[in-house]
Design a protein around this motif. Structure first.
Motif, PDB file in Angstrom:
ATOM      1  N   PRO A 135       0.822  -1.220   0.000  1.00  0.00           N
ATOM      2  CA  PRO A 135       0.000   0.000   0.000  1.00  0.00           C
ATOM      3  C   PRO A 135       0.855   1.269   0.000  1.00  0.00           C
ATOM      4  O   PRO A 135       1.873   1.338   0.673  1.00  0.00           O
ATOM      5  CB  PRO A 135      -0.797  -0.118   1.307  1.00  0.00           C
ATOM      6  N   ASN A 136       0.434   2.242  -0.795  1.00  0.00           N
ATOM      7  CA  ASN A 136       1.135   3.522  -0.903  1.00  0.00           C
ATOM      8  C   ASN A 136       0.583   4.476   0.162  1.00  0.00           C
ATOM      9  O   ASN A 136      -0.531   4.971   0.043  1.00  0.00           O
ATOM     10  CB  ASN A 136       0.886   4.075  -2.319  1.00  0.00           C
ATOM     11  N   VAL A 137       1.361   4.740   1.202  1.00  0.00           N
ATOM     12  CA  VAL A 137       0.839   5.565   2.302  1.00  0.00           C
ATOM     13  C   VAL A 137       0.619   7.015   1.872  1.00  0.00           C
ATOM     14  O   VAL A 137      -0.157   7.736   2.477  1.00  0.00           O
ATOM     15  CB  VAL A 137       1.760   5.524   3.559  1.00  0.00           C
ATOM     16  N   ASP A 138       1.288   7.429   0.774  1.00  0.00           N
ATOM     17  CA  ASP A 138       1.088   8.794   0.278  1.00  0.00           C
ATOM     18  C   ASP A 138      -0.231   8.931  -0.483  1.00  0.00           C
ATOM     19  O   ASP A 138      -0.684  10.026  -0.785  1.00  0.00           O
ATOM     20  CB  ASP A 138       2.230   9.203  -0.660  1.00  0.00           C
ATOM     21  N   ARG A 139      -0.822   7.794  -0.873  1.00  0.00           N
ATOM     22  CA  ARG A 139      -2.063   7.851  -1.656  1.00  0.00           C
ATOM     23  C   ARG A 139      -3.132   6.955  -1.040  1.00  0.00           C
ATOM     24  O   ARG A 139      -3.639   6.042  -1.681  1.00  0.00           O
ATOM     25  CB  ARG A 139      -1.802   7.465  -3.115  1.00  0.00           C
ATOM     26  N   GLU A 140      -3.422   7.208   0.205  1.00  0.00           N
ATOM     27  CA  GLU A 140      -4.517   6.551   0.926  1.00  0.00           C
ATOM     28  C   GLU A 140      -4.453   5.034   0.855  1.00  0.00           C
ATOM     29  O   GLU A 140      -5.465   4.346   0.727  1.00  0.00           O
ATOM     30  CB  GLU A 140      -5.862   7.056   0.404  1.00  0.00           C
ATOM     31  N   GLY A 141      -3.230   4.526   0.889  1.00  0.00           N
ATOM     32  CA  GLY A 141      -3.078   3.083   0.991  1.00  0.00           C
ATOM     33  C   GLY A 141      -3.346   2.311  -0.282  1.00  0.00           C
ATOM     34  O   GLY A 141      -3.408   1.084  -0.256  1.00  0.00           O
ATOM     35  N   GLN A 142      -3.509   3.004  -1.397  1.00  0.00           N
ATOM     36  CA  GLN A 142      -3.741   2.271  -2.644  1.00  0.00           C
ATOM     37  C   GLN A 142      -2.465   1.539  -3.065  1.00  0.00           C
ATOM     38  O   GLN A 142      -1.374   2.100  -3.006  1.00  0.00           O
ATOM     39  CB  GLN A 142      -4.159   3.243  -3.748  1.00  0.00           C
ATOM     40  N   CYS A 143      -2.628   0.317  -3.486  1.00  0.00           N
ATOM     41  CA  CYS A 143      -1.467  -0.487  -3.877  1.00  0.00           C
ATOM     42  C   CYS A 143      -0.768   0.145  -5.082  1.00  0.00           C
ATOM     43  O   CYS A 143      -1.414   0.506  -6.054  1.00  0.00           O
ATOM     44  CB  CYS A 143      -1.963  -1.863  -4.280  1.00  0.00           C
ATOM     45  N   PHE A 144       0.558   0.257  -5.023  1.00  0.00           N
ATOM     46  CA  PHE A 144       1.305   0.841  -6.151  1.00  0.00           C
ATOM     47  C   PHE A 144       0.987   0.113  -7.455  1.00  0.00           C
ATOM     48  O   PHE A 144       0.768   0.722  -8.496  1.00  0.00           O
ATOM     49  CB  PHE A 144       2.815   0.748  -5.897  1.00  0.00           C
ATOM     50  N   ALA A 145       0.978  -1.237  -7.376  1.00  0.00           N
ATOM     51  CA  ALA A 145       0.829  -2.029  -8.596  1.00  0.00           C
ATOM     52  C   ALA A 145      -0.597  -2.048  -9.118  1.00  0.00           C
ATOM     53  O   ALA A 145      -0.878  -2.626 -10.157  1.00  0.00           O
ATOM     54  CB  ALA A 145       1.300  -3.460  -8.354  1.00  0.00           C
ATOM     55  N   ALA A 146      -1.511  -1.411  -8.372  1.00  0.00           N
ATOM     56  CA  ALA A 146      -2.907  -1.373  -8.814  1.00  0.00           C
ATOM     57  C   ALA A 146      -3.233  -0.058  -9.516  1.00  0.00           C
ATOM     58  O   ALA A 146      -4.340   0.140 -10.002  1.00  0.00           O
ATOM     59  CB  ALA A 146      -3.841  -1.565  -7.621  1.00  0.00           C
ATOM     60  N   ASP A 147      -2.271   0.835  -9.570  1.00  0.00           N
ATOM     61  CA  ASP A 147      -2.551   2.177 -10.066  1.00  0.00           C
ATOM     62  C   ASP A 147      -1.396   2.626 -10.976  1.00  0.00           C
ATOM     63  O   ASP A 147      -0.247   2.744 -10.522  1.00  0.00           O
ATOM     64  CB  ASP A 147      -2.703   3.121  -8.862  1.00  0.00           C
ATOM     65  N   ALA A 148      -1.704   2.862 -12.244  1.00  0.00           N
ATOM     66  CA  ALA A 148      -0.658   3.159 -13.227  1.00  0.00           C
ATOM     67  C   ALA A 148       0.181   4.376 -12.813  1.00  0.00           C
ATOM     68  O   ALA A 148       1.412   4.364 -12.944  1.00  0.00           O
ATOM     69  CB  ALA A 148      -1.293   3.387 -14.596  1.00  0.00           C
ATOM     70  N   ALA A 149      -0.468   5.413 -12.275  1.00  0.00           N
ATOM     71  CA  ALA A 149       0.273   6.633 -11.929  1.00  0.00           C
ATOM     72  C   ALA A 149       1.229   6.389 -10.760  1.00  0.00           C
ATOM     73  O   ALA A 149       2.385   6.842 -10.775  1.00  0.00           O
ATOM     74  CB  ALA A 149      -0.712   7.761 -11.587  1.00  0.00           C
ATOM     75  N   SER A 150       0.749   5.652  -9.733  1.00  0.00           N
ATOM     76  CA  SER A 150       1.618   5.347  -8.580  1.00  0.00           C
ATOM     77  C   SER A 150       2.795   4.488  -9.010  1.00  0.00           C
ATOM     78  O   SER A 150       3.935   4.711  -8.589  1.00  0.00           O
ATOM     79  CB  SER A 150       0.844   4.570  -7.513  1.00  0.00           C
ATOM     80  N   LEU A 151       2.510   3.509  -9.840  1.00  0.00           N
ATOM     81  CA  LEU A 151       3.576   2.621 -10.300  1.00  0.00           C
ATOM     82  C   LEU A 151       4.607   3.404 -11.102  1.00  0.00           C
ATOM     83  O   LEU A 151       5.822   3.253 -10.902  1.00  0.00           O
ATOM     84  CB  LEU A 151       2.969   1.492 -11.146  1.00  0.00           C
ATOM     85  N   ALA A 152       4.127   4.252 -12.004  1.00  0.00           N
ATOM     86  CA  ALA A 152       5.039   5.052 -12.826  1.00  0.00           C
ATOM     87  C   ALA A 152       5.904   5.949 -11.941  1.00  0.00           C
ATOM     88  O   ALA A 152       7.098   6.130 -12.197  1.00  0.00           O
ATOM     89  CB  ALA A 152       4.243   5.886 -13.821  1.00  0.00           C
ATOM     90  N   ALA A 153       5.312   6.482 -10.879  1.00  0.00           N
ATOM     91  CA  ALA A 153       6.074   7.359  -9.978  1.00  0.00           C
ATOM     92  C   ALA A 153       7.202   6.577  -9.306  1.00  0.00           C
ATOM     93  O   ALA A 153       8.340   7.072  -9.192  1.00  0.00           O
ATOM     94  CB  ALA A 153       5.139   7.962  -8.925  1.00  0.00           C
ATOM     95  N   VAL A 154       6.913   5.363  -8.860  1.00  0.00           N
ATOM     96  CA  VAL A 154       7.950   4.540  -8.219  1.00  0.00           C
ATOM     97  C   VAL A 154       9.048   4.196  -9.220  1.00  0.00           C
ATOM     98  O   VAL A 154      10.247   4.382  -8.942  1.00  0.00           O
ATOM     99  CB  VAL A 154       7.348   3.222  -7.665  1.00  0.00           C
ATOM    100  N   VAL A 155       8.645   3.714 -10.382  1.00  0.00           N
ATOM    101  CA  VAL A 155       9.640   3.288 -11.372  1.00  0.00           C
ATOM    102  C   VAL A 155      10.516   4.481 -11.788  1.00  0.00           C
ATOM    103  O   VAL A 155      11.743   4.375 -11.842  1.00  0.00           O
ATOM    104  CB  VAL A 155       8.950   2.632 -12.602  1.00  0.00           C
ATOM    105  N   GLY A 156       9.874   5.613 -12.046  1.00  0.00           N
ATOM    106  CA  GLY A 156      10.621   6.809 -12.455  1.00  0.00           C
ATOM    107  C   GLY A 156      11.608   7.242 -11.383  1.00  0.00           C
ATOM    108  O   GLY A 156      12.773   7.560 -11.671  1.00  0.00           O
ATOM    109  N   ALA A 157      11.150   7.227 -10.122  1.00  0.00           N
ATOM    110  CA  ALA A 157      12.022   7.672  -9.021  1.00  0.00           C
ATOM    111  C   ALA A 157      13.194   6.714  -8.849  1.00  0.00           C
ATOM    112  O   ALA A 157      14.342   7.145  -8.648  1.00  0.00           O
ATOM    113  CB  ALA A 157      11.210   7.753  -7.723  1.00  0.00           C
ATOM    114  N   VAL A 158      12.933   5.423  -8.948  1.00  0.00           N
ATOM    115  CA  VAL A 158      14.023   4.443  -8.795  1.00  0.00           C
ATOM    116  C   VAL A 158      14.994   4.568  -9.969  1.00  0.00           C
ATOM    117  O   VAL A 158      16.216   4.566  -9.791  1.00  0.00           O
ATOM    118  CB  VAL A 158      13.460   3.003  -8.672  1.00  0.00           C
ATOM    119  N   LYS A 159      14.461   4.668 -11.177  1.00  0.00           N
ATOM    120  CA  LYS A 159      15.329   4.773 -12.356  1.00  0.00           C
ATOM    121  C   LYS A 159      16.267   5.976 -12.259  1.00  0.00           C
ATOM    122  O   LYS A 159      17.388   5.929 -12.732  1.00  0.00           O
ATOM    123  CB  LYS A 159      14.473   4.893 -13.629  1.00  0.00           C
TER     124      LYS A 159
END
Ligand SMILES: Cc1cc2nc3c(=O)[nH]c(=O)nc-3n(C[C@H](O)[C@H](O)[C@H](O)COP(=O)(O)O)c2cc1C
Length: 315
Positions: A135-159
């Motif tokens: 769960p993404n605590v910055d976005r009300e606990g929505q799973c990163f892998a369930a939300d394209a924008a959250s996932l993209a944010a993680v991948v972009g930040a890690v890259k």
């Protein structure tokens, strides 16, 4: 072709694995227990248990329960955290007799980027997988892998923080995996892994309560294989980056299903608990298939069922 050397190498971004059979995260540690009984070096790579920023005790017991054709677990990312990992586990990684894929889990974009950056450049580590099923605590606990924008944010930040190939691991509990996988690729992912465990639960009828203390858990093992193969099939029709397919692989034939559906490599988790030689059998099955088809490179098997289907469809 019989007897001719087979080329088992596969590419994951800039990394090359000696063969496409990988140990899945959370099921193999660094292979040190298994090394006492089998040749761990036959794996093309070993994926480590996901590491979080802080130590975690995991969920209360019971947190594992066997089900028909599968295993339900709610370990809850138990682990010592990144500081302990760097001090005590990282120095041991050069002893692992094959390539290592590190795995990061986090509860915010910043946590993923910070932990991944600390893993970049560790000995023997050739890629970083991201367990984005948290769960993404910055976005009300929505799973990163369930939300394209959250996932993209993680991948972009890690890259932006690491040089190694980055592999987000997608979960099946979404309405449509394709836009999620596309978002990962657009954000710079070098490959995607799929699938993580399928959400499920078991009720303890005698005591009329959930069997797992956490109530729900992740279902793994052969029960989820058709779900996983279909996920690979769908994602392979969407993205151009390599796919590491997993979910219920127990034999060479199972591994071939994933490769033919579009995976470039496969990972084995739960089956290791029952059969520590499962990786050798999977690899032998792939080699036999290459010989049977007179194909020299395992890379030619990727997506073979797609090509066959396209040909059949064109008549
Ligand atoms: C006990 C257990 C622990 C796991 N821990 C992790 C983990 O820490 N990180 C992760 O990305 N996946 C984890 N997984 C998921 C596996 O890596 C894999 O995606 C899943 O089990 C499907 O493959 P399998 O059916 O071959 O086990 C875990 C699975 C099991 C059974």
């Amino acid at each position: 072709m019989t007897g001719a050397p087979l080329d088992l190498r596969v590419k994951i971004g800039a990394a090359t694995l000696k063969n496409p059979v990988i140990a899945a995260s959370g099921c193999y540690n660094r292979g040190e227990e298994y090394a006492q009984i089998v040749d761990v070096g036959r794996y093309g790579a070993i994926t480590l248990k996901s590491v979080t920023r802080s130590p975690r005790l995991g969920n209360d017991m019971p947190r594992v329960f066997p089900t028909p054709g599968g295993l339900l677990n709610a370990i809850g990312l138990q682990g010592p955290g990144i500081d302990h990992f760097l001090a005590h586990i990282a120095p041991e990684l050069s002893k692992v007799p094959t390539a290592v894929i590190a795995s990061v889990a986090g509860f915010s974009v910043a946590e993923f980027a910070e932990v991944a950056a600390l893993m970049d450049g560790l000995p023997n580590v050739i890629a970083i997988e991201l367990d984005v099923s948290c769960p993404n605590v910055d976005r009300e606990g929505q799973c990163f892998a369930a939300d394209a924008a959250s996932l993209a944010a993680v991948v972009g930040a890690v890259k932006s923080r690491v040089k190694l190939p980055v592999i987000p691991k997608l979960m099946p509990n979404v309405a449509d995996l394709r836009p999620i996988a596309q978002a990962a690729q657009d954000a710079g992912a070098d490959a995607v892994s799929l699938i993580n465990a399928v959400r499920g639960m078991v009720v303890d009828v005698a005591n009329a309560r959930p069997m797992l203390a956490n109530v729900s858990g992740g279902l793994t093992g052969p029960a989820i294989r058709p779900i996983a193969v279909h996920a690979v099939w769908e994602v392979a029709g969407t993205v151009s980056i390599p796919i590491i397919g997993m979910g219920g692989i127990e034999t060479g034939n199972d591994a071939l299903e994933f490769l033919f559906a579009g995976a470039s490599a496969i990972a084995i988790g739960t089956a290791n608990f029952r059969d520590p030689l499962v990786h050798v059998r999977a690899l032998q099955g792939i080699e036999e298939e290459l010989r049977r088809r007179s194909v020299a490179s395992v890379r030619e098997l990727t997506g073979m069922a797609r090509t066959t289907q396209a040909k059949a469809g064109s008549h």
